[in-house]
Design a protein around this motif. Structure first.
Motif, PDB file in Angstrom:
ATOM      1  N   LEU A 174       0.920  -1.302   0.043  1.00  0.00           N
ATOM      2  CA  LEU A 174       0.107  -0.010  -0.018  1.00  0.00           C
ATOM      3  C   LEU A 174       0.836   1.251  -0.059  1.00  0.00           C
ATOM      4  CD1 LEU A 174      -2.928   1.140   0.394  1.00  0.00           C
ATOM      5  CD2 LEU A 174      -2.355   1.168   2.715  1.00  0.00           C
ATOM      6  N   ARG A 175       0.746   2.113  -1.169  1.00  0.00           N
ATOM      7  CA  ARG A 175       1.323   3.289  -1.126  1.00  0.00           C
ATOM      8  C   ARG A 175       0.344   4.603  -1.054  1.00  0.00           C
ATOM      9  NH1 ARG A 175       5.950   4.575  -5.599  1.00  0.00           N
ATOM     10  NH2 ARG A 175       4.117   4.740  -6.947  1.00  0.00           N
ATOM     11  N   GLY A 176       0.462   5.377  -0.037  1.00  0.00           N
ATOM     12  CA  GLY A 176      -0.269   6.535  -0.129  1.00  0.00           C
ATOM     13  C   GLY A 176      -1.738   5.932   0.372  1.00  0.00           C
ATOM     14  N   GLU A 177      -2.895   6.645  -0.061  1.00  0.00           N
ATOM     15  CA  GLU A 177      -4.306   5.947  -0.023  1.00  0.00           C
ATOM     16  C   GLU A 177      -4.611   5.665  -1.091  1.00  0.00           C
ATOM     17  OE1 GLU A 177      -6.939   8.152   2.598  1.00  0.00           O
ATOM     18  OE2 GLU A 177      -5.542   9.332   3.342  1.00  0.00           O
ATOM     19  N   LEU A 178      -3.944   5.643  -2.360  1.00  0.00           N
ATOM     20  CA  LEU A 178      -4.832   5.446  -3.463  1.00  0.00           C
ATOM     21  C   LEU A 178      -4.199   4.248  -4.447  1.00  0.00           C
ATOM     22  CD1 LEU A 178      -5.843   9.084  -4.652  1.00  0.00           C
ATOM     23  CD2 LEU A 178      -7.190   7.251  -3.684  1.00  0.00           C
ATOM     24  N   GLN A 179      -3.058   3.798  -3.850  1.00  0.00           N
ATOM     25  CA  GLN A 179      -2.212   2.796  -4.764  1.00  0.00           C
ATOM     26  C   GLN A 179      -2.080   1.590  -4.006  1.00  0.00           C
ATOM     27  OE1 GLN A 179       1.217   5.075  -5.744  1.00  0.00           O
ATOM     28  NE2 GLN A 179       0.583   4.886  -7.929  1.00  0.00           N
ATOM     29  N   GLU A 180      -2.548   0.360  -4.439  1.00  0.00           N
ATOM     30  CA  GLU A 180      -2.480  -0.742  -3.706  1.00  0.00           C
ATOM     31  C   GLU A 180      -2.077  -1.940  -4.687  1.00  0.00           C
ATOM     32  OE1 GLU A 180      -5.883  -1.966  -1.143  1.00  0.00           O
ATOM     33  OE2 GLU A 180      -6.761  -0.006  -1.759  1.00  0.00           O
ATOM     34  N   ARG A 181      -1.360  -3.138  -4.183  1.00  0.00           N
ATOM     35  CA  ARG A 181      -1.232  -4.196  -4.856  1.00  0.00           C
ATOM     36  C   ARG A 181      -1.446  -5.369  -4.008  1.00  0.00           C
ATOM     37  NH1 ARG A 181       2.328  -5.648  -9.254  1.00  0.00           N
ATOM     38  NH2 ARG A 181       2.834  -7.593  -9.408  1.00  0.00           N
ATOM     39  N   ARG A 182      -2.503  -6.211  -4.233  1.00  0.00           N
ATOM     40  CA  ARG A 182      -2.829  -7.373  -3.516  1.00  0.00           C
ATOM     41  C   ARG A 182      -2.612  -8.565  -4.116  1.00  0.00           C
ATOM     42  NH1 ARG A 182      -7.116  -6.209   0.047  1.00  0.00           N
ATOM     43  NH2 ARG A 182      -7.336  -3.895   0.813  1.00  0.00           N
ATOM     44  N   GLU A 183      -2.028  -9.434  -3.332  1.00  0.00           N
ATOM     45  CA  GLU A 183      -1.885 -10.856  -3.955  1.00  0.00           C
ATOM     46  C   GLU A 183      -2.203 -11.861  -2.902  1.00  0.00           C
ATOM     47  OE1 GLU A 183       2.037 -12.239  -6.281  1.00  0.00           O
ATOM     48  OE2 GLU A 183       2.326 -12.633  -4.109  1.00  0.00           O
ATOM     49  N   ILE A 184      -3.044 -12.797  -3.344  1.00  0.00           N
ATOM     50  CA  ILE A 184      -3.281 -13.924  -2.501  1.00  0.00           C
ATOM     51  C   ILE A 184      -3.080 -15.280  -3.227  1.00  0.00           C
ATOM     52  CG2 ILE A 184      -5.276 -15.207  -1.756  1.00  0.00           C
ATOM     53  CD1 ILE A 184      -6.785 -13.070  -1.297  1.00  0.00           C
ATOM     54  N   VAL A 185      -2.112 -16.030  -2.665  1.00  0.00           N
ATOM     55  CA  VAL A 185      -1.383 -17.212  -3.125  1.00  0.00           C
ATOM     56  C   VAL A 185      -2.226 -18.461  -2.497  1.00  0.00           C
ATOM     57  CG1 VAL A 185       0.385 -18.532  -3.849  1.00  0.00           C
ATOM     58  CG2 VAL A 185       0.518 -16.059  -3.916  1.00  0.00           C
ATOM     59  N   THR A 186      -2.887 -19.367  -3.008  1.00  0.00           N
ATOM     60  CA  THR A 186      -3.196 -20.483  -2.404  1.00  0.00           C
ATOM     61  C   THR A 186      -2.301 -21.621  -1.995  1.00  0.00           C
ATOM     62  OG1 THR A 186      -4.449 -21.553  -4.018  1.00  0.00           O
ATOM     63  CG2 THR A 186      -5.617 -20.100  -2.660  1.00  0.00           C
ATOM     64  N   ALA A 187      -2.302 -22.209  -1.184  1.00  0.00           N
ATOM     65  CA  ALA A 187      -1.421 -23.597  -1.013  1.00  0.00           C
ATOM     66  C   ALA A 187      -1.836 -24.802  -1.904  1.00  0.00           C
ATOM     67  CB  ALA A 187      -1.449 -23.914   0.577  1.00  0.00           C
ATOM     68  N   PRO A 188      -0.986 -25.498  -1.883  1.00  0.00           N
ATOM     69  CA  PRO A 188      -1.109 -26.742  -2.569  1.00  0.00           C
ATOM     70  C   PRO A 188      -2.266 -27.645  -2.016  1.00  0.00           C
ATOM     71  CG  PRO A 188       1.191 -26.562  -2.307  1.00  0.00           C
ATOM     72  CD  PRO A 188       0.338 -25.508  -1.582  1.00  0.00           C
TER      73      PRO A 188
END
Length: 258
Positions: free
Chosen positions: A79-93
């Motif tokens: 999260l950078r500032g209030e307007l930029q996001e990068r979200r990553e969900i990686v499920t397990a085997p």
């Protein structure tokens, strides 16, 4: 019986009223006194100022709606500032699936296994951004903060034990009602509840928070359980949190037109 309990929760939540003071409370019990108390709670002063950047990593359990076994995953947020996001969900085997969301202001893109999903994230983003401002808004001196809604109120909410819990509520222009539940002894935030209406149906979304710990001067919950209309949706355990880390521009870059 479960449906009846949910109906009672929705109906009584709509009839919130001013509560009696918690056990051991001294002096006036009104919004000004409560705000003064909560501002002295551990980590609150730091939490009212958003960081320039945050990176968090959490272990997550996702609970399918069909009642099947939960899916384990790792959730990473940049999260950078209030307007930029990068979200990553990686499920397990054995699933081994990756969902990535990149957000830059009003532009966004969601990818699953590298393929665009085409999902509209606008409503979800508005809720996320409101969520991050809640504490600062509710404790703002003007009584309404930047939420753009009605003034914050001290209420008695369905399911809250008034002898041990303080509940603040605000209605926003979209008719949602946001509640923050605080421990009346420590001032720590214990629950975030959002009540909305969809036609004739009322929905209750909430996060139950516990196992608070210090992170860079802030006091945050390490454990969180997310519920939707009484169904457990997700459980997460915060494992790492770093503030102020330089994040590259290309982490939030989106293709033209997105």
């Amino acid at each position: 019986m479960h449906a009846l309990l949910l109906l009672l929760l929705a109906l009584t939540a709509a009839c919130s009223s001013a509560p009696p003071p918690p056990l051991g409370w001294r002096g006036p019990y009104d919004l000004d006194a409560v705000r003064a108390f909560l501002r002295r709670a551990p980590g609150v002063e730091a939490a009212r100022t958003p960081p320039t950047s945050v990176v968090t990593r959490s272990r997550v359990l996702l609970y399918p709606a069909d009642g099947s076994a939960p899916v384990e995953a790792t959730f990473t947020l940049w999260l950078r500032g209030e307007l930029q996001e990068r979200r990553e969900i990686v499920t397990a085997p054995p699933l081994d699936r990756t969902v990535l969301q990149v957000i830059d202001g009003d532009r966004f893109l969601e990818l699953e296994q590298g393929v665009p999903t085409g999902r509209d994230l606008r409503d979800e983003l508005a809720v996320h951004r409101r969520y991050r401002r809640l504490l600062a808004d509710f404790l703002a001196d003007d009584g309404a903060g930047s939420g753009g809604g009605a003034p914050v109120e001290l209420v008695e909410a369905a399911g809250a034990e008034s002898r041990t819990t303080i509940v603040l509520e605000q209605r926003t222009p979209d008719a949602a009602r946001w509640q923050l539940w605080f421990d009346a002894t420590s001032g720590l935030l214990r629950r975030i509840r959002r009540l909305t209406r969809d036609g004739a149906s009322e929905h209750v979304d909430e996060d139950v928070l516990d196992d608070h710990a210090r992170f860079d001067g802030r006091v945050l919950p390490r454990h969180q359980v997310t519920w939707r209309d009484g169904r457990r949706v997700m459980e997460s355990w915060l494992q790492e949190r770093v503030e102020g880390e330089a994040l590259a521009d290309d982490w939030f870059a989106l293709p033209a037109g997105r």
